[in-house]
Design an enzyme around this catalytic site. Structure first.
Site, PDB file in Angstrom:
ATOM      1  N   THR A 186      41.892  38.364  39.146  1.00 34.48           N
ATOM      2  CA  THR A 186      42.512  39.680  38.955  1.00 34.48           C
ATOM      3  C   THR A 186      43.946  39.683  39.472  1.00 34.48           C
ATOM      4  O   THR A 186      44.847  40.244  38.838  1.00 34.48           O
ATOM      5  CB  THR A 186      41.682  40.777  39.643  1.00 34.48           C
ATOM      6  OG1 THR A 186      40.354  40.747  39.114  1.00 34.48           O
ATOM      7  CG2 THR A 186      42.279  42.154  39.413  1.00 34.48           C
ATOM      8  N   CYS A 187      44.157  39.042  40.599  1.00 32.96           N
ATOM      9  CA  CYS A 187      45.488  39.011  41.213  1.00 32.96           C
ATOM     10  C   CYS A 187      46.496  38.277  40.333  1.00 32.96           C
ATOM     11  O   CYS A 187      47.639  38.707  40.177  1.00 32.96           O
ATOM     12  CB  CYS A 187      45.412  38.337  42.576  1.00 32.96           C
ATOM     13  SG  CYS A 187      44.179  39.050  43.682  1.00 32.96           S
ATOM     14  N   SER A 188      46.073  37.168  39.740  1.00 32.40           N
ATOM     15  CA  SER A 188      46.975  36.328  38.943  1.00 32.40           C
ATOM     16  C   SER A 188      47.098  36.766  37.497  1.00 32.40           C
ATOM     17  O   SER A 188      48.129  36.549  36.862  1.00 32.40           O
ATOM     18  CB  SER A 188      46.495  34.881  38.978  1.00 32.40           C
ATOM     19  OG  SER A 188      46.574  34.365  40.283  1.00 32.40           O
TER      20      SER A 188
ATOM     21  N   THR B 233      43.803  33.915  42.465  1.00 27.93           N
ATOM     22  CA  THR B 233      42.502  34.473  42.109  1.00 27.93           C
ATOM     23  C   THR B 233      42.639  35.260  40.796  1.00 27.93           C
ATOM     24  O   THR B 233      43.738  35.683  40.438  1.00 27.93           O
ATOM     25  CB  THR B 233      41.944  35.366  43.231  1.00 27.93           C
ATOM     26  OG1 THR B 233      42.890  36.389  43.519  1.00 27.93           O
ATOM     27  CG2 THR B 233      41.677  34.544  44.491  1.00 27.93           C
TER      28      THR B 233
END
Length: 190
Positions: free
Chosen positions: A71-73, A69
Site C-alpha cells: 500500500t505504501c509503495s 510495502t
C-alpha cells in the site's frame, strides 16, 4: 487542534488501553540519524533534529508502516508525490515529509527508486519519533516488529494543528486501512 480520528473501539476501551494516550500537541524532540549525499556523490551520516525539520515551517507529515510495502509503495507515496504541488503551491506548505520506522539506507533507496522530487523521507529506525507521536504499534503478525500506524498531520512551527489517523489502531492489526491518510482525503479536508 482538529483531529480526524476513526477508531473501531468504544470510548470505555479507549481509556482502559494504554495505547490511547492523548495525542501530542507538538512534535517530540528527536534526533534522526540520516545519510545525506555530499558534493562528491558519497553518502555520509548527518544528525537532523525535529527543530531542523519543523521549526519555523508549515509541514505536512505522513507516516506509514514501511518502505517497499504494497500500500505504501503502490498508492500512498506515489499519490503524495503526484499531488505535492497542490499542497505546496495551493495550501502553503513549506515541505512534505514521509516518516517510517526504517533505517536511512532503506528510506534513501526507496526514495531513489520512486524518483521523489517533492517528498523528503525521514528514517525513524529506532522508532523514537513514532513512539513520541503515540503511533507505535507491533506488527509481529507480519514479521515487521514495531512500526508506525498510518497517520498524517499538519505541523506549524512544531505545533500539530490537524491529525488524520486510520481507523482500527491496534497491535497486530489484521487490516491495513488506507482512507483518512490519503492525499486526496487530506486535500478535501484542508
Amino acid at each position: 487542534m482538529k483531529a480526524i480520528i476513526n477508531c473501531a473501539r468504544n470510548e470505555r476501551e479507549m481509556y482502559e488501553d494504554t495505547r490511547w494516550r492523548a495525542l501530542p500537541t507538538h512534535v517530540p524532540s528527536t534526533v534522526f540519524n540520516t545519510r545525506v549525499e555530499n558534493y562528491k556523490g558519497e553518502f555520509e551520516w548527518e544528525e537532523v533534529s525535529t527543530w531542523d525539520l519543523f521549526g519555523g515551517r508549515r509541514v505536512l507529515l505522513f507516516s506509514l508502516p514501511g518502505a517497499f510495502t504494497p500500500t505504501c509503495s503502490t498508492y500512498q507515496l506515489p499519490d503524495f508525490e503526484r499531488l505535492a504541488p497542490e499542497f505546496l503551491n495551493e495550501h502553503g506548505f513549506d515541505a512534505i515529509y514521509c516518516v517510517s520506522v526504517n533505517d536511512s539506507f532503506v528510506m534513501n533507496k526507496w526514495a531513489q527508486e520512486n524518483k521523489l522530487e517533492n517528498i523528503e523521507v525521514i528514517p525513524d529506525g529506532s522508532h523514537k519519533f513514532t513512539d513520541g507521536m503515540n503511533m507505535l504499534v507491533d506488527k509481529d503478525n507480519l514479521g515487521f516488529g514495531p512500526r508506525s500506524w498510518r497517520y498524517a498531520c499538519v505541523i506549524d512551527n512544531g505545533e500539530i494543528t490537524d491529525w488524520f489517523i486510520e481507523e482500527g489502531k491496534e497491535d497486530n492489526c489484521e487490516e491495513d486501512p488506507y482512507h483518512y491518510t490519503s492525499p486526496e482525503f487530506i486535500l478535501a479536508s484542508l
